[in-house]
Enzyme design. Structure first.
Site, PDB file in Angstrom:
ATOM      1  N   HIS A   1      49.119  36.307  49.281  1.00 22.62           N
ATOM      2  CA  HIS A   1      48.455  35.264  50.065  1.00 22.62           C
ATOM      3  C   HIS A   1      47.577  35.850  51.172  1.00 22.62           C
ATOM      4  O   HIS A   1      46.428  35.460  51.361  1.00 22.62           O
ATOM      5  CB  HIS A   1      49.523  34.374  50.708  1.00 22.62           C
ATOM      6  CG  HIS A   1      49.281  32.934  50.498  1.00 22.62           C
ATOM      7  ND1 HIS A   1      49.856  32.224  49.479  1.00 22.62           N
ATOM      8  CD2 HIS A   1      48.502  32.060  51.166  1.00 22.62           C
ATOM      9  CE1 HIS A   1      49.448  30.973  49.537  1.00 22.62           C
ATOM     10  NE2 HIS A   1      48.631  30.840  50.553  1.00 22.62           N
TER      11      HIS A   1
ATOM     12  N   TRP B   1      48.783  27.529  62.772  1.00 20.90           N
ATOM     13  CA  TRP B   1      49.703  28.522  62.195  1.00 20.90           C
ATOM     14  C   TRP B   1      49.920  29.595  63.251  1.00 20.90           C
ATOM     15  O   TRP B   1      48.973  30.018  63.915  1.00 20.90           O
ATOM     16  CB  TRP B   1      49.091  29.168  60.945  1.00 20.90           C
ATOM     17  CG  TRP B   1      49.557  28.581  59.651  1.00 20.90           C
ATOM     18  CD1 TRP B   1      49.101  27.422  59.088  1.00 20.90           C
ATOM     19  CD2 TRP B   1      50.543  29.111  58.758  1.00 20.90           C
ATOM     20  NE1 TRP B   1      49.743  27.195  57.901  1.00 20.90           N
ATOM     21  CE2 TRP B   1      50.642  28.215  57.668  1.00 20.90           C
ATOM     22  CE3 TRP B   1      51.348  30.248  58.763  1.00 20.90           C
ATOM     23  CZ2 TRP B   1      51.511  28.431  56.597  1.00 20.90           C
ATOM     24  CZ3 TRP B   1      52.214  30.462  57.706  1.00 20.90           C
ATOM     25  CH2 TRP B   1      52.284  29.546  56.638  1.00 20.90           C
TER      26      TRP B   1
ATOM     27  N   GLU C   1      41.086  27.419  56.844  1.00 23.18           N
ATOM     28  CA  GLU C   1      40.251  26.271  57.204  1.00 23.18           C
ATOM     29  C   GLU C   1      39.168  26.625  58.238  1.00 23.18           C
ATOM     30  O   GLU C   1      38.276  25.811  58.509  1.00 23.18           O
ATOM     31  CB  GLU C   1      41.118  25.124  57.752  1.00 23.18           C
ATOM     32  CG  GLU C   1      41.875  24.330  56.708  1.00 23.18           C
ATOM     33  CD  GLU C   1      43.007  25.109  56.043  1.00 23.18           C
ATOM     34  OE1 GLU C   1      43.792  25.749  56.751  1.00 23.18           O
ATOM     35  OE2 GLU C   1      43.089  25.116  54.792  1.00 23.18           O
TER      36      GLU C   1
ATOM     37  N   SER D   1      55.277  38.603  51.679  1.00 20.89           N
ATOM     38  CA  SER D   1      55.661  39.405  50.506  1.00 20.89           C
ATOM     39  C   SER D   1      54.823  39.077  49.270  1.00 20.89           C
ATOM     40  O   SER D   1      55.031  39.646  48.208  1.00 20.89           O
ATOM     41  CB  SER D   1      57.142  39.178  50.210  1.00 20.89           C
ATOM     42  OG  SER D   1      57.383  37.802  50.117  1.00 20.89           O
TER      43      SER D   1
ATOM     44  N   ILE E   1      49.602  36.877  59.129  1.00 22.38           N
ATOM     45  CA  ILE E   1      50.663  37.891  59.089  1.00 22.38           C
ATOM     46  C   ILE E   1      51.071  38.109  57.641  1.00 22.38           C
ATOM     47  O   ILE E   1      51.356  37.149  56.900  1.00 22.38           O
ATOM     48  CB  ILE E   1      51.874  37.465  59.948  1.00 22.38           C
ATOM     49  CG1 ILE E   1      51.403  37.285  61.401  1.00 22.38           C
ATOM     50  CG2 ILE E   1      52.986  38.515  59.868  1.00 22.38           C
ATOM     51  CD1 ILE E   1      52.448  36.786  62.360  1.00 22.38           C
TER      52      ILE E   1
HETATM   53  C1  DLZ Z   1      49.646  29.599  53.576  1.00 25.96           C
HETATM   54  C2  DLZ Z   1      49.483  30.466  54.775  1.00 25.96           C
HETATM   55  C3  DLZ Z   1      50.237  31.635  54.892  1.00 25.96           C
HETATM   56  C4  DLZ Z   1      51.216  32.067  53.863  1.00 25.96           C
HETATM   57  N1  DLZ Z   1      50.146  32.398  55.977  1.00 25.96           N
HETATM   58  C5  DLZ Z   1      49.279  32.062  56.965  1.00 25.96           C
HETATM   59  C6  DLZ Z   1      49.141  32.874  58.127  1.00 25.96           C
HETATM   60  O1  DLZ Z   1      49.828  33.872  58.329  1.00 25.96           O
HETATM   61  N2  DLZ Z   1      48.217  32.488  59.051  1.00 25.96           N
HETATM   62  C7  DLZ Z   1      47.422  31.383  58.897  1.00 25.96           C
HETATM   63  O2  DLZ Z   1      46.571  31.121  59.764  1.00 25.96           O
HETATM   64  N3  DLZ Z   1      47.554  30.595  57.807  1.00 25.96           N
HETATM   65  C8  DLZ Z   1      48.455  30.893  56.860  1.00 25.96           C
HETATM   66  N4  DLZ Z   1      48.583  30.095  55.752  1.00 25.96           N
HETATM   67  C9  DLZ Z   1      47.861  28.805  55.691  1.00 25.96           C
HETATM   68  C10 DLZ Z   1      46.446  28.917  55.109  1.00 25.96           C
HETATM   69  O3  DLZ Z   1      45.565  29.540  56.020  1.00 25.96           O
HETATM   70  C11 DLZ Z   1      45.914  27.499  54.808  1.00 25.96           C
HETATM   71  O4  DLZ Z   1      46.057  26.692  55.935  1.00 25.96           O
HETATM   72  C12 DLZ Z   1      46.618  26.824  53.642  1.00 25.96           C
HETATM   73  O5  DLZ Z   1      46.604  27.641  52.503  1.00 25.96           O
HETATM   74  C13 DLZ Z   1      45.942  25.473  53.301  1.00 25.96           C
HETATM   75  O6  DLZ Z   1      44.586  25.678  52.910  1.00 25.96           O
END
Ligand code: DLZ
Length: 175
Positions: A101, A29, A66, A98, A95
């Site tokens: 999460h 991500w 994770e 809105s 990050i």
């Molecule tokens: C779902 C999600 C969101 C909305 N934002 C981020 C983020 O900004 N940075 C990040 O590392 N992971 C994000 N995730 C994914 C969650 O960490 C995770 O991978 C999923 O909810 C699956 O368990």
């Protein structure tokens, strides 16, 4: 005192990382920012502390949520083999959006990483940026055009070597 030096002052000790085994677990991500942070950490450990590139294992997971599980599993896997990781760096970039999460993930990840570290006895560096917007993330990974930008991966690399070397000593009863 009207002002003070913000952030961490360098240690007065010299650390030799040449025998350290380091695990970096990072997310995919927000990968462009994460990649810069991973590079900052690895380049600092190899160039400033003589950590061998072949002793740095770099593993990826999807998102920050994770990270604690992956760190726990990989630490267990390394203990089954002959060579334990002396230190772990978990790297991710959250990050705020809105919804709620961000809050849930940030809380779970920080608590999870601390738990894995204390339960396993392996120091884990908290390399997760929790940013309110994209600009904050870029600035803290040394990217973008703000003059105040700084790659926090550099600090995490330094912290990892210090904790890895110190913990090796502490584990052999030396203070
Ligand atoms: C779902 C999600 C969101 C909305 N934002 C981020 C983020 O900004 N940075 C990040 O590392 N992971 C994000 N995730 C994914 C969650 O960490 C995770 O991978 C999923 O909810 C699956 O368990």
């Amino acid at each position: 005192m009207t002002s003070f030096t913000k952030g961490v002052i360098p240690s007065t000790e010299k650390f030799d990382g040449s025998s350290l085994r380091v695990l970096i677990v990072h997310t995919r991500w927000n990968y462009e920012v994460v990649e810069a942070l991973v590079r900052g950490a690895t380049e600092t450990m190899t160039s400033e502390y003589n950590v061998k590139a072949e002793n740095i294992s770099i593993q990826s997971v999807s998102g920050s949520y994770e990270l604690p599980f992956a760190a726990q599993s990989l630490i267990k896997a390394s203990k089954m083999g002959t060579q334990w990781f002396n230190v772990v760096i978990c790297i991710g970039v959250l990050i705020k959006g809105s919804t709620m999460h961000f809050e849930y993930i940030a809380e779970a990840v920080s608590q999870g990483i601390m738990r894995v570290s204390l339960d396993s006895g392996v120091p884990i560096v908290f390399g997760v940026l929790t940013c309110l917007n994209d600009e904050q993330a870029l600035e803290r990974a040394g990217l973008g055009d703000k003059e105040s930008k700084h790659n926090h991966g550099i600090d995490w690399g330094r912290c990892a070597v210090e904790m890895g070397v110190k913990n090796c000593k502490w584990m052999s009863g030396i203070i």
